[in-house]
Design a protein around this motif. Sequence first.
Motif, PDB file in Angstrom:
ATOM      1  N   THR A 165       1.208  -1.233   0.315  1.00 44.10           N
ATOM      2  CA  THR A 165       0.148  -0.232   0.383  1.00 44.10           C
ATOM      3  C   THR A 165       1.194   1.459   0.281  1.00 44.10           C
ATOM      4  OG1 THR A 165      -1.613  -1.460   1.174  1.00 44.10           O
ATOM      5  CG2 THR A 165      -1.800   0.897   1.319  1.00 44.10           C
ATOM      6  N   PHE A 166       2.462   1.043   1.072  1.00 43.77           N
ATOM      7  CA  PHE A 166       2.675   2.115   0.732  1.00 43.77           C
ATOM      8  C   PHE A 166       3.357   2.387  -0.633  1.00 43.77           C
ATOM      9  CE2 PHE A 166       3.934   0.199   5.295  1.00 43.77           C
ATOM     10  CZ  PHE A 166       3.073   0.842   5.840  1.00 43.77           C
ATOM     11  N   ASP A 167       3.371   1.496  -0.846  1.00 43.15           N
ATOM     12  CA  ASP A 167       4.475   1.699  -2.572  1.00 43.15           C
ATOM     13  C   ASP A 167       3.675   2.637  -3.528  1.00 43.15           C
ATOM     14  OD1 ASP A 167       7.239   0.859  -1.825  1.00 43.15           O
ATOM     15  OD2 ASP A 167       6.467  -1.427  -2.202  1.00 43.15           O
ATOM     16  N   GLU A 168       2.808   1.926  -3.437  1.00 42.59           N
ATOM     17  CA  GLU A 168       1.110   2.654  -4.501  1.00 42.59           C
ATOM     18  C   GLU A 168       1.329   3.928  -4.304  1.00 42.59           C
ATOM     19  OE1 GLU A 168      -3.247   0.227  -6.409  1.00 42.59           O
ATOM     20  OE2 GLU A 168      -1.796  -0.333  -4.786  1.00 42.59           O
ATOM     21  N   ILE A 169       1.123   4.482  -2.889  1.00 43.31           N
ATOM     22  CA  ILE A 169       0.517   5.913  -2.502  1.00 43.31           C
ATOM     23  C   ILE A 169       1.863   6.145  -3.236  1.00 43.31           C
ATOM     24  CG2 ILE A 169       0.928   7.524  -0.671  1.00 43.31           C
ATOM     25  CD1 ILE A 169      -0.949   5.346   1.177  1.00 43.31           C
ATOM     26  N   GLU A 170       2.807   5.461  -2.934  1.00 44.43           N
ATOM     27  CA  GLU A 170       4.154   7.294  -2.843  1.00 44.43           C
ATOM     28  C   GLU A 170       4.033   7.114  -5.067  1.00 44.43           C
ATOM     29  OE1 GLU A 170       8.288   7.489  -4.473  1.00 44.43           O
ATOM     30  OE2 GLU A 170       7.033   5.862  -5.206  1.00 44.43           O
ATOM     31  N   GLN A 171       3.823   6.103  -5.122  1.00 41.66           N
ATOM     32  CA  GLN A 171       4.187   5.863  -6.630  1.00 41.66           C
ATOM     33  C   GLN A 171       2.928   6.635  -7.565  1.00 41.66           C
ATOM     34  OE1 GLN A 171       3.514   1.711  -7.994  1.00 41.66           O
ATOM     35  NE2 GLN A 171       5.222   1.127  -7.100  1.00 41.66           N
ATOM     36  N   ILE A 172       1.490   6.840  -6.956  1.00 41.27           N
ATOM     37  CA  ILE A 172       0.074   7.574  -7.495  1.00 41.27           C
ATOM     38  C   ILE A 172       0.668   9.557  -6.744  1.00 41.27           C
ATOM     39  CG2 ILE A 172      -1.370   8.764  -6.918  1.00 41.27           C
ATOM     40  CD1 ILE A 172      -2.385   5.768  -6.726  1.00 41.27           C
ATOM     41  N   LEU A 173       1.254   9.597  -5.815  1.00 41.96           N
ATOM     42  CA  LEU A 173       2.291  11.062  -5.231  1.00 41.96           C
ATOM     43  C   LEU A 173       2.964  10.922  -6.490  1.00 41.96           C
ATOM     44  CD1 LEU A 173       1.885  10.252  -1.273  1.00 41.96           C
ATOM     45  CD2 LEU A 173       0.470  11.942  -2.605  1.00 41.96           C
ATOM     46  N   ARG A 174       4.037  10.051  -6.786  1.00 42.31           N
ATOM     47  CA  ARG A 174       5.250  11.040  -7.140  1.00 42.31           C
ATOM     48  C   ARG A 174       4.262  11.465  -9.400  1.00 42.31           C
ATOM     49  NH1 ARG A 174      11.025  10.756  -7.784  1.00 42.31           N
ATOM     50  NH2 ARG A 174      10.135   9.338  -5.336  1.00 42.31           N
ATOM     51  N   SER A 175       4.116  11.070  -9.985  1.00 44.00           N
ATOM     52  CA  SER A 175       3.305  10.884 -10.233  1.00 44.00           C
ATOM     53  C   SER A 175       2.418  12.449 -10.446  1.00 44.00           C
ATOM     54  CB  SER A 175       2.365  10.202 -11.262  1.00 44.00           C
ATOM     55  OG  SER A 175       1.881  10.826 -12.388  1.00 44.00           O
ATOM     56  N   VAL A 176       1.765  12.543  -9.943  1.00 46.29           N
ATOM     57  CA  VAL A 176       0.710  13.557  -9.703  1.00 46.29           C
ATOM     58  C   VAL A 176       1.569  15.054  -9.254  1.00 46.29           C
ATOM     59  CG1 VAL A 176      -1.178  14.676  -8.850  1.00 46.29           C
ATOM     60  CG2 VAL A 176      -1.109  12.133  -9.170  1.00 46.29           C
ATOM     61  N   LEU A 177       1.974  14.885  -8.303  1.00 45.41           N
ATOM     62  CA  LEU A 177       2.969  15.880  -7.703  1.00 45.41           C
ATOM     63  C   LEU A 177       3.977  16.598  -9.073  1.00 45.41           C
ATOM     64  CD1 LEU A 177       3.711  14.786  -4.531  1.00 45.41           C
ATOM     65  CD2 LEU A 177       2.115  16.145  -4.887  1.00 45.41           C
ATOM     66  N   THR A 178       4.214  15.653  -9.996  1.00 47.29           N
ATOM     67  CA  THR A 178       5.261  15.923 -10.783  1.00 47.29           C
ATOM     68  C   THR A 178       4.852  16.949 -11.868  1.00 47.29           C
ATOM     69  OG1 THR A 178       7.033  13.580 -10.115  1.00 47.29           O
ATOM     70  CG2 THR A 178       6.767  14.843 -12.700  1.00 47.29           C
ATOM     71  N   GLU A 179       3.355  16.429 -11.909  1.00 49.85           N
ATOM     72  CA  GLU A 179       2.771  17.056 -12.938  1.00 49.85           C
ATOM     73  C   GLU A 179       1.986  18.706 -12.365  1.00 49.85           C
ATOM     74  OE1 GLU A 179      -0.992  16.635 -15.979  1.00 49.85           O
ATOM     75  OE2 GLU A 179      -1.074  15.294 -14.743  1.00 49.85           O
ATOM     76  N   ALA A 180       2.080  18.313 -11.161  1.00 49.68           N
ATOM     77  CA  ALA A 180       1.768  19.706 -10.325  1.00 49.68           C
ATOM     78  C   ALA A 180       2.323  20.993 -10.408  1.00 49.68           C
ATOM     79  CB  ALA A 180       1.004  19.378  -8.884  1.00 49.68           C
ATOM     80  N   TRP A 181       3.832  20.500 -10.321  1.00 51.02           N
ATOM     81  CA  TRP A 181       5.100  21.175  -9.922  1.00 51.02           C
ATOM     82  C   TRP A 181       4.666  22.449 -11.779  1.00 51.02           C
ATOM     83  CZ3 TRP A 181       7.770  23.314  -7.236  1.00 51.02           C
ATOM     84  CH2 TRP A 181       9.541  24.645  -8.160  1.00 51.02           C
ATOM     85  N   THR A 182       4.224  21.561 -12.742  1.00 47.80           N
ATOM     86  CA  THR A 182       4.760  22.242 -13.929  1.00 47.80           C
ATOM     87  C   THR A 182       3.692  23.037 -14.104  1.00 47.80           C
ATOM     88  OG1 THR A 182       2.984  20.769 -14.973  1.00 47.80           O
ATOM     89  CG2 THR A 182       4.792  19.875 -14.919  1.00 47.80           C
ATOM     90  N   LYS A 183       2.723  23.245 -13.016  1.00 42.74           N
ATOM     91  CA  LYS A 183       1.841  23.696 -13.111  1.00 42.74           C
ATOM     92  C   LYS A 183       1.939  25.402 -12.184  1.00 42.74           C
ATOM     93  CE  LYS A 183      -2.109  20.582 -14.490  1.00 42.74           C
ATOM     94  NZ  LYS A 183      -1.915  21.077 -15.933  1.00 42.74           N
ATOM     95  N   LEU A 184       2.439  25.435 -11.896  1.00 37.80           N
ATOM     96  CA  LEU A 184       2.702  26.354 -10.452  1.00 37.80           C
ATOM     97  C   LEU A 184       3.556  27.734 -11.307  1.00 37.80           C
ATOM     98  CD1 LEU A 184       4.443  24.972  -7.261  1.00 37.80           C
ATOM     99  CD2 LEU A 184       2.042  26.033  -7.755  1.00 37.80           C
TER     100      LEU A 184
END
Length: 464
Positions: free
Chosen positions: A445-464
Amino acid sequence: MGYSMTEQLDTANLSKKAYDHLWMHFTRMSSYENAPVPTIVKGDGVNIWDANGRKYIDGLAGLFVVQAGHGRAELAEVARRQAEELAFFPVWSYAHPKAIELAERLANYAPGDLNKVFFTTGGGEAVESAWKLAKHYFKLKGMPTKHKVLSRTTAYHGTPQGALSITGLPGLKAPYEPLVPSTFRVPNTNHYRAPEFLADGSPEAFGRWAADQIEYEILNEGPETVAAVFLEPVQNAGGCFPPPPGYFQRVREICDKYDVLMVSDEVICAFGRLGTMFGCEKFGYVPDIITCAKGMTSGYSPIGAMIVSDRLAEPFYKGEEMFLHGYTFGGHPVSSAVALANLDIFEREGLNKHVLENEGAFLATLQKLLDLPIVGDVRGNGYFYGIELVKDKASKETFNDDEIERVLYGFLSKALFDAGLYCRADDRGDPVIQLSPPLIADQSTFDEIEQILRSVLTEAWTKL
């Protein structure tokens, strides 16, 4: 878990009914005027499913609640059996067996002489009860001017008028002012945002400073006027602030010195969230009152409680005195029965031990995200963590209002959910993502959470 086209059409109708009639809590209803209302229909283990059959990780345990995980048939069965036998009776001058048994069990779990259990139906009511008890207690002890309460900046303690007054979030309070007077704020334990003159100090020095501010505030107001200080073991709002070493021990000293009650608000932190039955146990202090709720039943039925020391209860157990306070559904028979069965699961499956054995792995997995430019801090304890988002890691520059609106609300909340993770993107304080999965979660579960967060936060950075 799939649905036919007919059921999907029904889902659209369900969404319209939700918008038309269900006034959701802490929700911008305008968001759903022309968009479907996310509707959750099933839970099992650490996962939930929506009305379209999509599966998500429940990264928030509902709302810091579903400790034992979703889909526990035995808890539903206990509720059914209790409702058949005695569905309801109040604990107003009468008792019933399940409330008695649960009160004894909670008293046995609680530290020190916290042996008296006053049931409520939720956490905000438990906080409300604690403030009323503090004021009433000091009046009975001949100190009627002791009525003021201290709490920490950005701390959330509930929505009733008194609990909201204790809350340290001005934006939540403004629409409902004037509130109950006599509440005052002290600094919280956010070491990441420590004052500049303490920024390079040790956690111990920061903790001593933060605790000492409580003493200064007591002296500023006059010890003869201060009744209580309300503190969460790990502060929720602002993003999971754990206490620095020695902090609570120093607070206990201060409270004892000035005859101020120490209230441990454990609505989130009790029942395994930190790996112990009560959060105060994790950090080695004994409060005068514990407020708790949420995880007591893993959310299978609503209940809350105020657990009180014998010393505070003593004046109310004499002569004609009574605590002039109560709730119709406090200590509800069905909820009490479910709580007992839930606590049986804790003991049988060793949920607290599981959290203690895995909290380090959970934190280490989330700390991998610190390589992202948008992630400034990862903090928390047990199965309760906050990830603070920043524009600039070196300066710790946070988002402005427009960026919070555009990135946190306009993108992150929906993007995380669409990616399969239900969690909380929150700006009460600085922008954070909060994670608090069911206590049965493991490394997968921890790994799956981290992978989802990594993908979405990487995209979020491009929107700042």
